[in-house]
Design an enzyme around this catalytic site. Sequence first.
Site, PDB file in Angstrom:
ATOM      1  CG  ASP A 176     106.861  61.898  42.449  1.00  0.00           C
ATOM      2  OD1 ASP A 176     106.934  63.133  42.385  1.00  0.00           O
ATOM      3  OD2 ASP A 176     106.260  61.191  41.638  1.00  0.00           O
ATOM      4  CG  ASP A 205     103.965  65.564  36.417  1.00  0.00           C
ATOM      5  OD1 ASP A 205     104.910  65.925  37.142  1.00  0.00           O
ATOM      6  OD2 ASP A 205     103.276  64.563  36.644  1.00  0.00           O
ATOM      7  CD1 TRP A 216     106.593  67.133  40.591  1.00  0.00           C
ATOM      8  CD2 TRP A 216     105.992  67.912  42.611  1.00  0.00           C
ATOM      9  NE1 TRP A 216     106.165  66.080  41.334  1.00  0.00           N
ATOM     10  CE2 TRP A 216     105.777  66.532  42.574  1.00  0.00           C
ATOM     11  CE3 TRP A 216     105.677  68.617  43.767  1.00  0.00           C
ATOM     12  CZ2 TRP A 216     105.272  65.826  43.653  1.00  0.00           C
ATOM     13  CZ3 TRP A 216     105.177  67.918  44.852  1.00  0.00           C
ATOM     14  CH2 TRP A 216     104.976  66.544  44.787  1.00  0.00           C
TER      15      TRP A 216
HETATM   16  C1  GLA Z   1     104.473  62.868  39.821  1.00  0.00           C
HETATM   17  C2  GLA Z   1     105.726  62.994  38.956  1.00  0.00           C
HETATM   18  C3  GLA Z   1     105.514  62.249  37.648  1.00  0.00           C
HETATM   19  C4  GLA Z   1     105.188  60.786  37.940  1.00  0.00           C
HETATM   20  C5  GLA Z   1     103.966  60.699  38.843  1.00  0.00           C
HETATM   21  C6  GLA Z   1     103.711  59.285  39.324  1.00  0.00           C
HETATM   22  O1  GLA Z   1     103.386  63.559  39.263  1.00  0.00           O
HETATM   23  O2  GLA Z   1     106.020  64.330  38.724  1.00  0.00           O
HETATM   24  O3  GLA Z   1     106.659  62.356  36.818  1.00  0.00           O
HETATM   25  O4  GLA Z   1     106.292  60.168  38.553  1.00  0.00           O
HETATM   26  O5  GLA Z   1     104.121  61.503  40.009  1.00  0.00           O
HETATM   27  O6  GLA Z   1     102.569  59.182  40.139  1.00  0.00           O
END
Ligand code: GLA
Length: 548
Positions: free
Chosen positions: A163, A219, A200
């Site tokens: 991440d 997400d 992302w």
């Molecule tokens: C980010 C990622 C998610 C998840 C969270 C965990 O938001 O995009 O998929 O892994 O962190 O905290």
Amino acid sequence: MKRIFSAALLIVLAVAFAGCKADYSAPETREFSAPIMGWSSWNHFHTEISEDVIVGQADALLSLGLADAGYVYVNIDDGFTDGRGEDGRIRIDTTKFPNGMKAVADSIHARGLKAGMYSDAGDNTCASRDVKPYGLNVGLYGHELEDCKMMFDEWGYDFFKVDNCGGRHLDLNEKEQFTKIAEALAACDNKNINFNVCRWVFPGTWVIDIADSWRTTHDIWVNWDQLKTIIKENMYLVAYTGGGHYNDMDMLEIGMGFKPEEERTHMACWCIQSSPLVVGCDLNNMPDYSIEFLKNEDLIAMDQDRLGIAAPVVQREGEVYVMAKDMERYYGPKRAVVVANLGDETASIDVSLEALGFKGKVNVYDCFAHSEVTDLAIGDHFTLNVPAHDSYAFFVTGKRIERTRYQGEEAFLNAYTEINDQDYPVYRRPYDIPSPRYWESPSADLGLYATLVGGWEDNWLEWRNVYSFKGGEYVLTFNLACADERDMTVSVNGELVDKFEAITTGGDLDWKELSVKVKLNKGWNVVRLENPAAPMPSIDYMSVKIFK
Ligand code: GLA
């Protein structure tokens, strides 16, 4: 990750062949690895995970038949840590994982499954933002090699999602930091680590050389508009999936509250784009129809197909999108087709056989009904009524025709990145970001075009999949627009064939066609448009026709 080395060899060959960075011109020669399939703890359990939860979900993958269907990764996401000790090692939250993380990987492996790990490119993980101090100081930054060796050599995990919450807060350079992590993984004895970059947005074409998959959006959650945004974004990133490296559309929210027709669209779009299929729900608590969608063997075959390609949009009527890709063999008789209605009303569409790449008689097989469709009147098109938010998924087989149109929005833009730009979906970007763009306009064929290409050396556009059945003389016609005078060179397979000078079409969205006669090889060809010195015209599409 094991492919870093074989990929490096292919890259060297590709440079010699096409003067480009990675070889997309002869896809069948590359080592193949399908997108991963499995389950991840984040979307349902968030940080409320434990050894019991993880092993319980691994058991459910087996008992529900999902493991047999291919879902074999059990990925532990954020929330297993408890800071970092003075010895520099990550501490595990022993109230949740009393036997440590190796024991969990061992349990998963003992069930014949694979185990996934999670960390962050920076100092903290994302959970540090809002849930207790779980994720503080447990990211990879400054500990890249020790953490990777612990997770993959000592504990034996098989997958790594990294991440970027800590990376963002430290303002790290993503390319440098994720490359450093890839190097730490390559230094592990474990050579079978599947590496996922979670930034992302599409981070940049560098990610293709270091990762097996990469997130392209924010997400996912159970919200139709968010699902639609992810689907639309990924339709226009198809140039970057290939060669065993994939755009990751994020976890599957199937079984978490979407309506059945939305789950059909969700599953069909992930599969036609060859996205990783990682289930996010509580496997012990989902509707039967969701289990059926997840186990749909035709859609899984579409996702896991050995060509490993993503499907461009080949036809569009309003909010109904038709995506198509080859399966099993390039220009073989079988293609995967998804017709997705992302609009809020039932819509009718005449699906054109020519747009799908066929001529004459075709067989249409319905991947949801698992049977041939016999009630379609098929001439040079067939008509479908698609309910709001619903999709059809087909295998179409028949006699193939050579492709005559390649869209700007499916071209490989070498300098493309969405970093610094994450609040804007692909189709509505501001002009002040130094990256080429795929831009939306009703004036463009299928509603999109490529723009802001040119002006520096790495900023070129390429179609890497231009295919000729026999080879020979062709006419390439570019549909272009620019208000001021602009130059652009055209190269085919690394050789300069023409330079268009002082092009002007009268306006930024006034499209005009310009043609050039070229020789194409039998099979694959690479067409590059370029101007390192100044911006090129915007590119709507290229048509490719045999010279007569
Ligand atoms: C980010 C990622 C998610 C998840 C969270 C965990 O938001 O995009 O998929 O892994 O962190 O905290």
